[in-house]
Design a protein around this motif. Structure first.
Motif, PDB file in Angstrom:
ATOM      1  N   ILE A 125       0.855  -1.187   0.000  1.00 52.63           N
ATOM      2  CA  ILE A 125       0.000   0.000   0.000  1.00 52.63           C
ATOM      3  C   ILE A 125       0.888   1.233   0.000  1.00 52.63           C
ATOM      4  O   ILE A 125       1.714   1.422   0.896  1.00 52.63           O
ATOM      5  N   ASP A 126       0.693   2.073  -0.989  1.00 62.33           N
ATOM      6  CA  ASP A 126       1.507   3.268  -1.188  1.00 62.33           C
ATOM      7  C   ASP A 126       0.823   4.481  -0.566  1.00 62.33           C
ATOM      8  O   ASP A 126      -0.268   4.880  -0.990  1.00 62.33           O
ATOM      9  N   ALA A 127       1.475   5.095   0.417  1.00 63.65           N
ATOM     10  CA  ALA A 127       0.920   6.255   1.115  1.00 63.65           C
ATOM     11  C   ALA A 127       0.745   7.461   0.198  1.00 63.65           C
ATOM     12  O   ALA A 127      -0.047   8.354   0.504  1.00 63.65           O
ATOM     13  N   THR A 128       1.445   7.479  -0.927  1.00 62.68           N
ATOM     14  CA  THR A 128       1.283   8.612  -1.845  1.00 62.68           C
ATOM     15  C   THR A 128       0.010   8.471  -2.672  1.00 62.68           C
ATOM     16  O   THR A 128      -0.417   9.439  -3.302  1.00 62.68           O
ATOM     17  N   GLU A 129      -0.593   7.286  -2.679  1.00 59.08           N
ATOM     18  CA  GLU A 129      -1.789   7.048  -3.482  1.00 59.08           C
ATOM     19  C   GLU A 129      -3.023   6.709  -2.661  1.00 59.08           C
ATOM     20  O   GLU A 129      -4.140   6.852  -3.149  1.00 59.08           O
ATOM     21  N   VAL A 130      -2.837   6.229  -1.444  1.00 59.73           N
ATOM     22  CA  VAL A 130      -3.957   5.737  -0.643  1.00 59.73           C
ATOM     23  C   VAL A 130      -4.067   6.543   0.649  1.00 59.73           C
ATOM     24  O   VAL A 130      -3.126   6.572   1.444  1.00 59.73           O
ATOM     25  N   LEU A 131      -5.197   7.181   0.841  1.00 58.23           N
ATOM     26  CA  LEU A 131      -5.405   8.002   2.020  1.00 58.23           C
ATOM     27  C   LEU A 131      -5.723   7.162   3.255  1.00 58.23           C
ATOM     28  O   LEU A 131      -5.242   7.435   4.345  1.00 58.23           O
ATOM     29  N   GLN A 132      -6.540   6.125   3.078  1.00 55.91           N
ATOM     30  CA  GLN A 132      -6.937   5.262   4.194  1.00 55.91           C
ATOM     31  C   GLN A 132      -6.541   3.824   3.873  1.00 55.91           C
ATOM     32  O   GLN A 132      -7.300   3.097   3.220  1.00 55.91           O
TER      33      GLN A 132
END
Length: 148
Positions: A125-132
């Motif tokens: 899961i990429d924090a730059t693309e996924v908010l939650q």
């Protein structure tokens, strides 16, 4: 009832939130679930579960978070009697760093090295693309439990 242990490697709580959100999904699949937020290797090996899930964020240069460092270093230094353990792995990271999901990828290698068997694909899961991240993890988990 089969047992499942969820291990959270977290710095700011994101991986722990993911782990806690996964708990009901595994319970609905028929597992008795325990979540570990300050895990030691003995939490896994003293009573090997039927299933383990690792929710691992990376810190620094792809390092393990402080709450998980002893677990990982002990596994790396001494190994563990985990042959045949079935596990899933969710790695959280930031793709703007060259060590994206480095801790999760390293843990995956270690678990495999000592005989554990990953079920399905590792979720990154990429924090730059996924908010939650917990929502993406739940979507993955719903499909993943079907592989068990």
């Amino acid at each position: 009832m089969p047992s499942a242990k969820i291990f959270a490697a977290t710095v700011f709580g994101g991986s722990l939130e993911v782990a806690e959100e996964l708990m009901p999904c595994l319970e609905q699949a028929g597992y008795q679930v325990t979540v570990y937020d300050e895990p030691q290797l003995s939490d896994l090996t003293d009573q090997l579960p039927d299933l383990a899930v690792f929710c691992v964020s990376s810190t620094g240069s792809g390092d393990f978070p402080p709450n998980f460092a002893d677990f990982a270093h002990t596994l790396d230094a001494t190994g563990a009697p985990i042959a045949g353990l079935k596990y899933g792995l969710i790695a959280l990271g930031d793709s703007s760093y060259p060590t994206y999901c480095g801790a999760g990828r390293r843990l995956d290698e270690l678990l495999t090295e000592y005989g554990a068997q990953r079920v399905g694909e590792r979720l990154e899961i990429d924090a730059t693309e996924v908010l939650q991240p917990y929502q993406e993890a739940l979507d993955w988990a719903e499909e993943w439990v079907k592989l068990l």
